[in-house]
Motif scaffolding. Structure first.
Motif, PDB file in Angstrom:
ATOM      1  N   UNK A  75       0.839  -1.198   0.000  1.00 23.56           N
ATOM      2  CA  UNK A  75       0.000   0.000   0.000  1.00 23.56           C
ATOM      3  C   UNK A  75       0.876   1.251   0.000  1.00 23.56           C
ATOM      4  N   UNK A  76       0.668   2.115  -0.984  1.00 26.03           N
ATOM      5  CA  UNK A  76       1.423   3.360  -1.095  1.00 26.03           C
ATOM      6  C   UNK A  76       0.724   4.453  -0.291  1.00 26.03           C
ATOM      7  N   UNK A  85      -8.574   3.120  -1.353  1.00 21.55           N
ATOM      8  CA  UNK A  85      -8.366   4.478  -0.882  1.00 21.55           C
ATOM      9  C   UNK A  85      -8.679   5.471  -1.973  1.00 21.55           C
ATOM     10  N   UNK A  86      -8.543   6.736  -1.637  1.00 18.15           N
ATOM     11  CA  UNK A  86      -8.827   7.840  -2.547  1.00 18.15           C
ATOM     12  C   UNK A  86      -7.637   8.793  -2.551  1.00 18.15           C
ATOM     13  N   UNK A  97      -2.686   9.146  -0.857  1.00 21.06           N
ATOM     14  CA  UNK A  97      -3.769   8.180  -0.709  1.00 21.06           C
ATOM     15  C   UNK A  97      -4.350   8.241   0.704  1.00 21.06           C
ATOM     16  N   UNK A  98      -5.659   8.421   0.767  1.00 17.33           N
ATOM     17  CA  UNK A  98      -6.425   8.397   2.013  1.00 17.33           C
ATOM     18  C   UNK A  98      -7.194   7.082   2.026  1.00 17.33           C
ATOM     19  N   UNK A  99      -7.047   6.310   3.086  1.00 14.73           N
ATOM     20  CA  UNK A  99      -7.703   5.002   3.163  1.00 14.73           C
ATOM     21  C   UNK A  99      -9.222   5.106   3.160  1.00 14.73           C
TER      22      UNK A  99
END
Length: 112
Positions: free
Chosen positions: A50-51, A88-89, A96-98
């Motif tokens: 996950x980045x 995420x967004x 990136x926001x989960x």
């Protein structure tokens, strides 16, 4: 935007999991963590790259609920065999926001 059918959407297994372990993914080309996510007794623990390093530290990720796609085929990412996709967004800065549930739900619960 492409449209899909309800049957297309129903094939996607979006499930809630809890991050049990998060560690730096040193071999990744782009800064990332290796996440170990528990999706409950039916699915178990799956690993993912996950980045999300810009907004989250490994310590604050432990115990956090996330939403993941658990029925993609496994994907080799460097030395890691990724087993799920954590969703995420991108925010305005491209970080990136989960995607997370806003209330507690059982591990493995499926998005309806």
């Amino acid at each position: 935007m492409n449209t899909i059918t309800w049957d297309d959407f129903a094939k996607i297994e979006l499930r809630v999991g809890e991050i049990k372990k998060a560690e730096a993914f040193a071999a990744a080309r782009t800064p990332a963590y290796i996440l170990h996510v528990d999706f409950g007794p039916e699915i178990g623990i799956k690993k993912s790259s996950a980045q999300i390093t810009a907004l989250y530290s490994p310590e604050e990720l432990i115990g956090r609920l996330v939403v993941g796609v658990v029925n993609f085929p496994k994907k080799q990412i460097g030395p890691l065999m990724s087993e799920c996709l954590i969703t995420g967004f991108h925010n305005a800065q491209g970080e990136v926001v989960l995607c997370i549930p806003d209330r507690p739900v059982p591990l493995g619960a499926k998005l309806l």
